[in-house]
Design a protein around this motif. Sequence first.
Motif, PDB file in Angstrom:
ATOM      1  N   PRO A  63      36.849  31.664  50.089  1.00  8.41           N
ATOM      2  CA  PRO A  63      37.106  31.746  48.652  1.00  8.41           C
ATOM      3  C   PRO A  63      36.856  33.141  48.083  1.00  8.41           C
ATOM      4  O   PRO A  63      36.069  33.912  48.623  1.00  8.41           O
ATOM      5  CB  PRO A  63      36.104  30.750  48.056  1.00  8.41           C
ATOM      6  CG  PRO A  63      34.973  30.750  49.030  1.00  8.41           C
ATOM      7  CD  PRO A  63      35.602  30.961  50.389  1.00  8.41           C
ATOM      8  N   GLY A  64      37.526  33.443  46.973  1.00 11.69           N
ATOM      9  CA  GLY A  64      37.206  34.620  46.198  1.00 11.69           C
ATOM     10  C   GLY A  64      35.943  34.331  45.405  1.00 11.69           C
ATOM     11  O   GLY A  64      35.602  33.182  45.147  1.00 11.69           O
ATOM     12  N   LEU A  65      35.239  35.374  45.041  1.00 10.42           N
ATOM     13  CA  LEU A  65      34.003  35.233  44.284  1.00 10.42           C
ATOM     14  C   LEU A  65      34.109  36.062  43.020  1.00 10.42           C
ATOM     15  O   LEU A  65      34.902  37.000  42.951  1.00 10.42           O
ATOM     16  CB  LEU A  65      32.810  35.696  45.127  1.00 10.42           C
ATOM     17  CG  LEU A  65      32.664  35.084  46.515  1.00 10.42           C
ATOM     18  CD1 LEU A  65      31.506  35.723  47.269  1.00 10.42           C
ATOM     19  CD2 LEU A  65      32.490  33.579  46.423  1.00 10.42           C
ATOM     20  N   SER A  66      33.264  35.742  42.050  1.00  3.64           N
ATOM     21  CA  SER A  66      33.308  36.459  40.784  1.00  3.64           C
ATOM     22  C   SER A  66      31.895  36.638  40.251  1.00  3.64           C
ATOM     23  O   SER A  66      31.028  35.797  40.469  1.00  3.64           O
ATOM     24  CB  SER A  66      34.151  35.646  39.787  1.00  3.64           C
ATOM     25  OG  SER A  66      34.253  36.316  38.562  1.00  3.64           O
ATOM     26  N   SER A  67      31.692  37.744  39.569  1.00  3.88           N
ATOM     27  CA  SER A  67      30.431  38.000  38.876  1.00  3.88           C
ATOM     28  C   SER A  67      30.795  38.511  37.483  1.00  3.88           C
ATOM     29  O   SER A  67      31.957  38.485  37.095  1.00  3.88           O
ATOM     30  CB  SER A  67      29.584  39.009  39.657  1.00  3.88           C
ATOM     31  OG  SER A  67      30.221  40.272  39.691  1.00  3.88           O
ATOM     32  N   VAL A  68      29.831  39.003  36.765  1.00  2.13           N
ATOM     33  CA  VAL A  68      30.087  39.459  35.397  1.00  2.13           C
ATOM     34  C   VAL A  68      31.151  40.559  35.364  1.00  2.13           C
ATOM     35  O   VAL A  68      32.108  40.483  34.593  1.00  2.13           O
ATOM     36  CB  VAL A  68      28.778  39.950  34.736  1.00  2.13           C
ATOM     37  CG1 VAL A  68      29.054  40.592  33.386  1.00  2.13           C
ATOM     38  CG2 VAL A  68      27.796  38.804  34.590  1.00  2.13           C
ATOM     39  N   ARG A  69      31.018  41.565  36.227  1.00  2.00           N
ATOM     40  CA  ARG A  69      31.942  42.704  36.179  1.00  2.00           C
ATOM     41  C   ARG A  69      32.878  42.807  37.372  1.00  2.00           C
ATOM     42  O   ARG A  69      33.760  43.664  37.379  1.00  2.00           O
ATOM     43  CB  ARG A  69      31.136  44.009  36.100  1.00  2.00           C
ATOM     44  CG  ARG A  69      30.233  44.128  34.893  1.00  2.00           C
ATOM     45  CD  ARG A  69      29.428  45.406  34.911  1.00  2.00           C
ATOM     46  NE  ARG A  69      28.491  45.411  36.043  1.00  2.00           N
ATOM     47  CZ  ARG A  69      27.825  46.475  36.452  1.00  2.00           C
ATOM     48  NH1 ARG A  69      27.998  47.630  35.855  1.00  2.00           N
ATOM     49  NH2 ARG A  69      26.985  46.398  37.469  1.00  2.00           N
ATOM     50  N   LEU A  70      32.686  41.940  38.367  1.00 10.11           N
ATOM     51  CA  LEU A  70      33.375  42.141  39.637  1.00 10.11           C
ATOM     52  C   LEU A  70      34.148  40.915  40.110  1.00 10.11           C
ATOM     53  O   LEU A  70      33.769  39.782  39.822  1.00 10.11           O
ATOM     54  CB  LEU A  70      32.357  42.503  40.721  1.00 10.11           C
ATOM     55  CG  LEU A  70      31.458  43.697  40.454  1.00 10.11           C
ATOM     56  CD1 LEU A  70      30.411  43.834  41.549  1.00 10.11           C
ATOM     57  CD2 LEU A  70      32.268  44.973  40.310  1.00 10.11           C
ATOM     58  N   LEU A  71      35.186  41.194  40.877  1.00 10.07           N
ATOM     59  CA  LEU A  71      35.908  40.179  41.639  1.00 10.07           C
ATOM     60  C   LEU A  71      35.758  40.538  43.107  1.00 10.07           C
ATOM     61  O   LEU A  71      35.911  41.709  43.481  1.00 10.07           O
ATOM     62  CB  LEU A  71      37.390  40.171  41.266  1.00 10.07           C
ATOM     63  CG  LEU A  71      37.724  39.770  39.840  1.00 10.07           C
ATOM     64  CD1 LEU A  71      39.203  40.001  39.563  1.00 10.07           C
ATOM     65  CD2 LEU A  71      37.361  38.315  39.607  1.00 10.07           C
ATOM     66  N   LEU A  72      35.466  39.560  43.935  1.00 10.32           N
ATOM     67  CA  LEU A  72      35.362  39.761  45.368  1.00 10.32           C
ATOM     68  C   LEU A  72      36.481  38.968  46.022  1.00 10.32           C
ATOM     69  O   LEU A  72      36.495  37.740  45.952  1.00 10.32           O
ATOM     70  CB  LEU A  72      34.004  39.295  45.899  1.00 10.32           C
ATOM     71  CG  LEU A  72      32.803  40.214  45.658  1.00 10.32           C
ATOM     72  CD1 LEU A  72      32.482  40.386  44.187  1.00 10.32           C
ATOM     73  CD2 LEU A  72      31.600  39.719  46.409  1.00 10.32           C
ATOM     74  N   GLU A  73      37.436  39.695  46.598  1.00 10.00           N
ATOM     75  CA  GLU A  73      38.599  39.073  47.232  1.00 10.00           C
ATOM     76  C   GLU A  73      38.362  38.965  48.726  1.00 10.00           C
ATOM     77  O   GLU A  73      37.923  39.941  49.347  1.00 10.00           O
ATOM     78  CB  GLU A  73      39.847  39.932  47.043  1.00 10.00           C
ATOM     79  CG  GLU A  73      40.321  40.085  45.647  1.00 10.00           C
ATOM     80  CD  GLU A  73      41.541  41.005  45.563  1.00 10.00           C
ATOM     81  OE1 GLU A  73      41.988  41.550  46.600  1.00 10.00           O
ATOM     82  OE2 GLU A  73      42.045  41.172  44.454  1.00 10.00           O
TER      83      GLU A  73
END
Length: 188
Positions: free
Chosen positions: A3-13
Amino acid sequence: MQPGLSSVRLLLEPQVTSHADEMFLHLQNPALYTYIPSDVPQNLVALRLRYTRQESRRSPDGSEAWLNWIVRLKGSIGSDKTPCIGFVQATVCLQEKTALVAYTVFQEFWRHGYAKEALTSMLDHLFAHYDLSAAEALIDTRNIASTSLVEAVGFTQVEFLPQADFFKGEHSDEYRYRLDRSPISNSA
């Protein structure tokens, strides 16, 4: 599929072979390799081949999950500025329920807290979805920024490894850091 991940400022592909084209130029900065035994990728074809091998997300014997994410700033996808700011990765030993983690943020994005945010996002995912007992990081003792980062995330230095590696013409001492899974409270 990872899966992709997400945080406040970032997207992790999840990293795929096609990311090599975008990452190659960023990975040419020798400063990224000061404290690691890797070198600047020789050429784009070699980087594509490496990403293709990693895209399986499993070791050949199936005992490890190879998890790699490309880190982007939110809102930067499709822009001509800097779409990728680095990457995070974990090698999960499925039987032992541990992960060895690593991270790289490109030099122009250092000292903005992006590495901490990306690492934390990945760790949250690993502990939640892989039932890890612990995550570990091996860090060159000279890499003060990296030791400060893992300590800020909650890792504890558990071992000093003298002459752990030999690269770029000299021995490298390393610290092994560990982050144990927090006990889950069952209180009402």
